[in-house]
Design a protein around this motif. Structure first.
Motif, short mmCIF file in Angstrom:
data_model
loop_
_atom_site.label_atom_id
_atom_site.label_comp_id
_atom_site.label_asym_id
_atom_site.label_seq_id
_atom_site.Cartn_x
_atom_site.Cartn_y
_atom_site.Cartn_z
N GLY A 1 0.46 -1.58 -0.14
CA GLY A 1 0.04 0.13 -0.13
C GLY A 1 1.03 1.47 0.52
O GLY A 1 0.31 2.56 -0.08
N GLY A 2 1.71 1.59 0.48
CA GLY A 2 2.80 2.46 0.68
C GLY A 2 2.98 2.43 -0.96
O GLY A 2 3.30 2.38 -2.10
N SER A 3 4.00 3.28 -0.88
CA SER A 3 4.76 4.44 -2.93
C SER A 3 6.60 4.46 -2.34
O SER A 3 7.49 3.81 -0.53
CB SER A 3 4.98 5.75 -2.49
N ALA A 4 6.96 4.14 -3.34
CA ALA A 4 9.07 4.51 -3.13
C ALA A 4 9.01 4.80 -5.05
O ALA A 4 7.38 4.76 -5.85
CB ALA A 4 9.75 2.71 -3.32
N SER B 1 4.23 4.55 -22.45
CA SER B 1 3.63 2.55 -21.71
C SER B 1 3.96 2.41 -21.11
O SER B 1 4.84 2.50 -20.67
CB SER B 1 4.32 2.68 -23.44
N TYR B 2 2.81 1.49 -20.50
CA TYR B 2 3.12 0.96 -18.81
C TYR B 2 2.43 -0.53 -19.35
O TYR B 2 1.41 -0.42 -20.37
CB TYR B 2 1.78 1.62 -18.12
N ALA B 3 3.02 -0.84 -18.58
CA ALA B 3 2.55 -2.52 -18.41
C ALA B 3 0.89 -2.59 -17.93
O ALA B 3 0.62 -1.84 -16.69
CB ALA B 3 2.89 -3.87 -17.48
N ASP B 4 -0.06 -2.99 -18.28
CA ASP B 4 -1.34 -3.05 -17.93
C ASP B 4 -1.12 -3.44 -16.06
O ASP B 4 -2.21 -2.95 -14.93
CB ASP B 4 -2.62 -4.33 -18.16
N SER B 5 -0.03 -4.15 -15.33
CA SER B 5 -0.20 -3.70 -13.94
C SER B 5 0.02 -3.34 -13.10
O SER B 5 -0.31 -3.43 -12.23
CB SER B 5 0.72 -5.75 -13.72
N VAL B 6 0.57 -2.96 -13.68
CA VAL B 6 1.01 -1.02 -12.68
C VAL B 6 0.42 0.14 -13.52
O VAL B 6 0.51 1.33 -13.00
CB VAL B 6 2.78 -0.86 -13.13
N LEU C 1 2.09 -0.51 -3.91
CA LEU C 1 2.79 -0.87 -4.29
C LEU C 1 2.11 -2.73 -3.49
O LEU C 1 1.59 -2.28 -2.56
CB LEU C 1 3.94 -0.81 -3.14
N SER C 2 1.71 -3.58 -3.92
CA SER C 2 0.93 -4.41 -3.09
C SER C 2 2.58 -5.61 -3.69
O SER C 2 3.84 -5.55 -4.17
CB SER C 2 0.42 -5.47 -4.37
N LEU C 3 3.02 -6.70 -3.18
CA LEU C 3 3.58 -7.77 -2.91
C LEU C 3 3.87 -8.36 -4.14
O LEU C 3 5.13 -8.72 -4.14
CB LEU C 3 2.53 -9.02 -1.87
N THR D 1 17.63 -2.29 -8.68
CA THR D 1 17.37 -2.60 -7.53
C THR D 1 16.28 -3.03 -6.85
O THR D 1 15.20 -2.71 -7.84
CB THR D 1 17.09 -0.70 -6.90
N LEU D 2 16.70 -4.02 -5.60
CA LEU D 2 15.68 -4.66 -5.32
C LEU D 2 14.03 -3.96 -4.67
O LEU D 2 14.99 -2.50 -3.63
CB LEU D 2 16.08 -5.68 -4.49
N VAL D 3 13.28 -3.83 -4.62
CA VAL D 3 12.13 -3.50 -4.20
C VAL D 3 11.65 -5.06 -3.40
O VAL D 3 11.19 -5.90 -4.21
CB VAL D 3 11.32 -2.56 -5.04
N THR D 4 11.49 -4.84 -2.14
CA THR D 4 10.42 -5.42 -1.62
C THR D 4 9.42 -4.97 -1.05
O THR D 4 9.47 -4.11 -0.26
CB THR D 4 11.64 -5.95 -0.41
N VAL D 5 8.06 -5.39 -1.15
CA VAL D 5 7.29 -5.09 -0.55
C VAL D 5 6.77 -5.57 0.39
O VAL D 5 6.68 -7.96 -0.16
CB VAL D 5 6.01 -4.88 -1.88
N SER D 6 6.31 -5.33 1.74
CA SER D 6 5.93 -6.40 2.89
C SER D 6 4.58 -6.13 3.42
O SER D 6 3.78 -5.09 3.16
CB SER D 6 6.80 -6.12 4.58
N SER D 7 4.02 -7.79 3.96
CA SER D 7 3.01 -6.85 4.18
C SER D 7 2.52 -6.74 5.82
O SER D 7 3.55 -6.58 6.39
CB SER D 7 2.05 -8.27 4.20
#
Length: 114
Positions: free
Chosen positions: A14-17, A57-62, A84-86, A108-114
């Motif tokens: 649910g957050g942002s980066a 252009s964007y992927a549909d998922s984002v 952001l989602s998991l 660069t690694l983005v890790t989304v946690s619950s």
């Protein structure tokens, strides 16, 4: 040409980066700049691109959650990621391409946690 990405890290769902990528070397305005990602166990996929003339252009998922932007004067391309989602957990790569030239950042690694 070298691309240096930054801004990854641990983010709550649910957050942002915000990711940023700076290109050094001979990058001109005719390059298409973009972000790709590789999720765990998946192949690399396109996230968003911004072509000359600011054609985006964007992927549909984002789409609707991520915003890509470029600053030609600074040879920079950013990716604002909201809600952001998991499933957004991934290594994110910036890319610059022109005709048969294609350059990649280190990821660069983005890790989304619950």
């Amino acid at each position: 040409v070298q691309l240096q990405a930054s801004g990854g890290g641990l983010v709550q769902a649910g957050g942002s980066a915000r990711l940023s990528c700076v290109a050094s070397g001979s990058i001109h305005n005719l390059y298409t700049l973009g972000w790709f990602r590789q999720r765990p166990g998946k192949s690399r996929e396109l996230v968003a691109t911004v072509a000359p003339g600011n054609i985006i252009s964007y992927a549909d998922s984002v789409r609707g959650r991520f915003i890509i932007s470029r600053d030609n004067a600074k040879n920079n391309v950013d990716l604002q990621m909201d809600t952001l989602s998991l499933e957004d957990t991934a290594v994110y790569y910036c890319n610059a391409r022109y005709t048969f030239y294609s350059f990649w950042g280190q990821g660069t690694l983005v890790t989304v946690s619950s």
